[in-house]
Design a protein around this motif. Sequence first.
Motif, PDB file in Angstrom:
ATOM      1  N   GLY A  28       0.788  -1.219   0.000  1.00 11.04           N
ATOM      2  CA  GLY A  28       0.000   0.000   0.000  1.00 11.04           C
ATOM      3  C   GLY A  28       0.820   1.269   0.000  1.00 11.04           C
ATOM      4  O   GLY A  28       0.281   2.355  -0.250  1.00 11.04           O
ATOM      5  N   ASP A  29       2.122   1.175   0.270  1.00 13.66           N
ATOM      6  CA  ASP A  29       2.968   2.363   0.175  1.00 13.66           C
ATOM      7  C   ASP A  29       2.942   2.936  -1.230  1.00 13.66           C
ATOM      8  O   ASP A  29       3.008   4.157  -1.413  1.00 13.66           O
ATOM      9  CB  ASP A  29       4.417   2.027   0.563  1.00 13.66           C
ATOM     10  N   CYS A  30       2.878   2.065  -2.217  1.00 10.58           N
ATOM     11  CA  CYS A  30       2.820   2.509  -3.616  1.00 10.58           C
ATOM     12  C   CYS A  30       1.419   2.356  -4.210  1.00 10.58           C
ATOM     13  O   CYS A  30       0.887   3.260  -4.835  1.00 10.58           O
ATOM     14  CB  CYS A  30       3.819   1.731  -4.463  1.00 10.58           C
ATOM     15  N   HIS A  31       0.831   1.179  -3.995  1.00  6.70           N
ATOM     16  CA  HIS A  31      -0.495   0.897  -4.564  1.00  6.70           C
ATOM     17  C   HIS A  31      -1.566   1.341  -3.563  1.00  6.70           C
ATOM     18  O   HIS A  31      -2.318   0.522  -3.019  1.00  6.70           O
ATOM     19  CB  HIS A  31      -0.616  -0.595  -4.875  1.00  6.70           C
ATOM     20  N   LYS A  32      -1.634   2.629  -3.339  1.00  9.06           N
ATOM     21  CA  LYS A  32      -2.478   3.166  -2.260  1.00  9.06           C
ATOM     22  C   LYS A  32      -3.956   2.883  -2.482  1.00  9.06           C
ATOM     23  O   LYS A  32      -4.667   2.455  -1.571  1.00  9.06           O
ATOM     24  CB  LYS A  32      -2.246   4.673  -2.122  1.00  9.06           C
ATOM     25  N   ASP A  33      -4.451   3.139  -3.684  1.00  6.47           N
ATOM     26  CA  ASP A  33      -5.877   2.958  -3.953  1.00  6.47           C
ATOM     27  C   ASP A  33      -6.291   1.498  -3.798  1.00  6.47           C
ATOM     28  O   ASP A  33      -7.322   1.185  -3.174  1.00  6.47           O
ATOM     29  CB  ASP A  33      -6.226   3.442  -5.362  1.00  6.47           C
ATOM     30  N   ILE A  34      -5.505   0.608  -4.367  1.00  3.80           N
ATOM     31  CA  ILE A  34      -5.833  -0.820  -4.292  1.00  3.80           C
ATOM     32  C   ILE A  34      -5.781  -1.306  -2.848  1.00  3.80           C
ATOM     33  O   ILE A  34      -6.645  -2.068  -2.402  1.00  3.80           O
ATOM     34  CB  ILE A  34      -4.877  -1.635  -5.183  1.00  3.80           C
ATOM     35  N   LEU A  64      -1.771   2.673 -11.682  1.00  2.25           N
ATOM     36  CA  LEU A  64      -1.579   1.528 -10.794  1.00  2.25           C
ATOM     37  C   LEU A  64      -0.873   1.944  -9.510  1.00  2.25           C
ATOM     38  O   LEU A  64      -1.095   1.363  -8.445  1.00  2.25           O
ATOM     39  CB  LEU A  64      -0.759   0.453 -11.521  1.00  2.25           C
ATOM     40  N   ILE A  65      -0.036   2.971  -9.592  1.00  2.00           N
ATOM     41  CA  ILE A  65       0.771   3.429  -8.457  1.00  2.00           C
ATOM     42  C   ILE A  65       0.448   4.888  -8.158  1.00  2.00           C
ATOM     43  O   ILE A  65       0.284   5.697  -9.075  1.00  2.00           O
ATOM     44  CB  ILE A  65       2.271   3.269  -8.765  1.00  2.00           C
ATOM     45  N   GLN A  66       0.365   5.216  -6.882  1.00  2.00           N
ATOM     46  CA  GLN A  66       0.093   6.593  -6.475  1.00  2.00           C
ATOM     47  C   GLN A  66       1.247   7.200  -5.679  1.00  2.00           C
ATOM     48  O   GLN A  66       1.094   8.251  -5.057  1.00  2.00           O
ATOM     49  CB  GLN A  66      -1.192   6.669  -5.634  1.00  2.00           C
ATOM     50  N   ASP A  67       2.401   6.562  -5.677  1.00  2.00           N
ATOM     51  CA  ASP A  67       3.534   7.054  -4.897  1.00  2.00           C
ATOM     52  C   ASP A  67       4.634   7.565  -5.821  1.00  2.00           C
ATOM     53  O   ASP A  67       4.842   7.030  -6.914  1.00  2.00           O
ATOM     54  CB  ASP A  67       4.088   5.929  -4.017  1.00  2.00           C
ATOM     55  N   ASP A  68       5.333   8.587  -5.384  1.00  2.00           N
ATOM     56  CA  ASP A  68       6.468   9.117  -6.152  1.00  2.00           C
ATOM     57  C   ASP A  68       7.730   8.316  -5.844  1.00  2.00           C
ATOM     58  O   ASP A  68       7.897   7.837  -4.730  1.00  2.00           O
ATOM     59  CB  ASP A  68       6.692  10.597  -5.794  1.00  2.00           C
TER      60      ASP A  68
END
Length: 327
Positions: free
Chosen positions: A47-53, A181-185
């Motif tokens: 979830g650090d990267c795939h926040k929405d999922i 797919l990813i919401q993290d920088d």
Amino acid sequence: MFCKPVKLLPKLLPVFFSAVGLLSSGCVIYPELVEKGMYAPKSERCGDCHKDIYNEWKNSPHARSFTNAEFKEETNTYQFTFCLGCHVPETIFTDKKIEPRSENLAEGVHCNSCHLNDCKLSGPTPAHGPHPIHEKNQFFRTSEMCGKCHIGTFLAWQKSDTIEEKKTCQDCHMPSIKRKLIQDDPWQKIYPKREGKQHLFSSQTLFDTHNTLLTMSFIKVIQCNGRIEGILELENTGTPHGIPTGDYGYREVVLTIELQDEAGRVEDLKKESFFVEMKTALQYREKRCIPFYFHYDGDSYAIKATIHRISFHKDTDILLAEVKYTS
């Protein structure tokens, strides 16, 4: 109007090229994401990267597959160990019996349960990532994937008539969505939006958005000599398995037919339950007629029929369909 993007461009380019460089070099930054056993990551790491999922999954039935009160009670506090393979699977990618994992049990069916395959993470779309990753796997788009655990429902789905482009489990229980797919920088900078699936695994959303899966209609209502009688017809028009469905556990669908007076007060009602174990589930394309009768001397009335999926402790339910007849 172009000033702001131009000012931001020098800041974004280094981040973009840095991320692209890492991926093109084959650099694996997070190898721990495919670990098993005591070093296995928790889903919040995904979830650090795939926040929405991750946010969708953590509120889903999959996330509660081990901790929910129904499962705990019906397995005598986890003593029936043959159930654990599908409620806390290490990975579904096996030709043998699915084995339960020993860590992070409270997460139920978590990210790696379905995405960890041969020490790499995989999905239905092509991707590059800072962790070991497979090429896209079309298995994720098939009902066979869900059938690894939901065996009885999958077999029923297979037997349903072979209409052209029959919907898969994912078509109904994982609504489509277009997003990154990813919401993290910095990783989101190099990923375009693409068609994907929400990780809800819920029947609530399914019946909220499809009003043709289960239909009800009053085909005969007569009032005579202080008595109202009629027939309610049910049809499983669009769910290619039984209602309810499943292999184990508590699955009850309750039909309620209410007689209401002209003020909307309930004067009388009839209830009928459907169970898999009692072979009363409503099968795909099946029609069923439910007779009812009430004593009533008034002139105006209404009859309301609803079908709900009821939880084990009767504390939650899902409305599947409703219909109302007014005199």
